[in-house]
Design a protein around this motif. Structure first.
Motif, short mmCIF file in Angstrom:
data_model
loop_
_atom_site.label_atom_id
_atom_site.label_comp_id
_atom_site.label_asym_id
_atom_site.label_seq_id
_atom_site.Cartn_x
_atom_site.Cartn_y
_atom_site.Cartn_z
N MET A 152 48.95 54.03 22.89
CA MET A 152 50.10 54.38 22.07
C MET A 152 50.41 53.24 21.09
O MET A 152 50.33 52.06 21.44
N SER A 153 50.74 53.60 19.86
CA SER A 153 51.09 52.61 18.86
C SER A 153 52.31 51.81 19.31
O SER A 153 53.30 52.37 19.76
N VAL A 161 46.46 57.12 19.69
CA VAL A 161 45.10 57.21 19.15
C VAL A 161 44.48 58.48 19.70
O VAL A 161 44.48 58.70 20.92
N GLY A 162 43.97 59.34 18.83
CA GLY A 162 43.39 60.60 19.28
C GLY A 162 42.31 61.10 18.35
O GLY A 162 42.30 60.75 17.16
N PHE A 163 41.41 61.93 18.88
CA PHE A 163 40.30 62.46 18.09
C PHE A 163 40.05 63.92 18.42
O PHE A 163 40.34 64.39 19.52
N THR A 164 39.49 64.65 17.45
CA THR A 164 39.13 66.05 17.65
C THR A 164 37.78 66.13 18.35
O THR A 164 37.13 65.11 18.60
N LYS A 165 37.35 67.35 18.64
CA LYS A 165 36.04 67.54 19.29
C LYS A 165 34.90 67.07 18.40
O LYS A 165 33.82 66.73 18.90
N GLY A 172 48.88 60.44 14.22
CA GLY A 172 49.78 60.09 15.30
C GLY A 172 50.86 61.11 15.60
O GLY A 172 51.09 61.44 16.77
N PRO A 173 51.58 61.65 14.59
CA PRO A 173 52.66 62.60 14.87
C PRO A 173 52.20 63.88 15.56
O PRO A 173 53.01 64.60 16.14
N LYS A 174 50.90 64.16 15.51
CA LYS A 174 50.37 65.38 16.10
C LYS A 174 49.79 65.15 17.50
O LYS A 174 49.14 66.03 18.06
N THR A 175 50.01 63.98 18.04
CA THR A 175 49.45 63.66 19.36
C THR A 175 50.53 63.62 20.43
O THR A 175 51.70 63.35 20.15
N ARG A 176 50.11 63.90 21.67
CA ARG A 176 50.99 63.82 22.83
C ARG A 176 50.20 63.20 23.98
O ARG A 176 48.98 63.33 24.06
N GLU A 177 50.91 62.56 24.90
CA GLU A 177 50.24 61.86 26.00
C GLU A 177 49.41 62.80 26.87
O GLU A 177 48.39 62.41 27.43
N ASN A 178 49.86 64.06 27.03
CA ASN A 178 49.16 64.99 27.92
C ASN A 178 47.99 65.70 27.25
O ASN A 178 47.32 66.52 27.88
N GLN A 179 47.73 65.44 25.97
CA GLN A 179 46.60 66.05 25.27
C GLN A 179 45.29 65.34 25.63
O GLN A 179 45.25 64.11 25.70
#
Length: 217
Positions: A152-153, A161-165, A172-179
């Motif tokens: 997390m920032s 920090v997140g990535f697609t398939k 960042g605004p489109k990410t959640r910890e449970n994703q």
């Protein structure tokens, strides 16, 4: 021990000739002692704030590993200013130097090959920067119940920090910890696993009183 404890005042600490590390620790203890005298103090908040403070006294801990993305099935790459999660195991751009930034779990992540830092700008976009001193380049490591790690920032709370398939960065605004998009696994680079040296025991015989090394197992 660094000095007689507890101190009676900050001035007492400053008058002592102590290493900076000991002095920093004693000042922290004194702050906790002062808080204990107050009523209705939430010590969890105080401890959390202290662990997030910059640690400019202790030696930084530096680690080398890869971050495997749960969604893309590949590893995070720092390709200069561009970030992706398409790296194969052992890819030179997927080897990351991770430096602890505080007493707690804040880290700075730098690509070993490019020497660019993984950062998140104010729009939530993941970018690489040659200078990692900004708080946009600091992340909080969170170990999840499923044993994956989320980043997390430190500047933009709730943005991960997140990535697609396909290995493309998510904002960042489109990410959640449970994703699953923000779940990572730490891996040593291929062929560079950290070697653990076996602990050597010693015994003393009554006959010779000489120390003889023995090996476990």
């Amino acid at each position: 021990m660094c000095a007689r404890f507890p101190p009676s005042s900050p001035n007492d600490l400053l008058s002592l000739s102590l290493p900076r590390r000991c002095l920093h620790f004693l000042l922290l203890c004194f702050q906790v002692q002062v808080l204990a005298a107050e009523e209705n103090v939430d010590f969890r908040i105080h401890v959390e704030n202290q662990t997030r403070a910059r640690d400019d006294v202790s030696r930084k801990q530096l680690r080398l590993y890869q971050l495997y993305s749960r969604t893309s099935g590949k590893h995070i790459q720092v390709l200069g200013r561009r970030i992706s999660a398409r790296g194969e195991d052992g890819d030179k751009y997927a080897q990351l130097l991770v430096e602890t930034d505080t007493f707690g779990s804040q880290v700075r992540i730098k690509g070993k090959e490019t020497e660019f830092y993984l950062c998140m700008n104010r729009k939530g976009k993941l970018v690489g920067k040659p200078d990692g001193t900004s708080k946009e380049c600091v992340f909080i490591e969170k170990v999840l119940e499923n044993n994956y790690t989320a980043l997390m920032s430190a500047k933009y709370s709730g943005w991960y920090v997140g990535f697609t398939k396909k290995g493309r960065p998510r904002k960042g605004p489109k990410t959640r910890e449970n994703q699953q998009d923000v779940h990572f696994m730490k891996r040593y680079p291929k062929g560079q696993a950290e070697l653990q040296k076996p602990f050597k025991y010693t015994t003393v015989t009554k006959r010779s009183r000489r120390i003889r090394p023995t090996h476990p197992g």
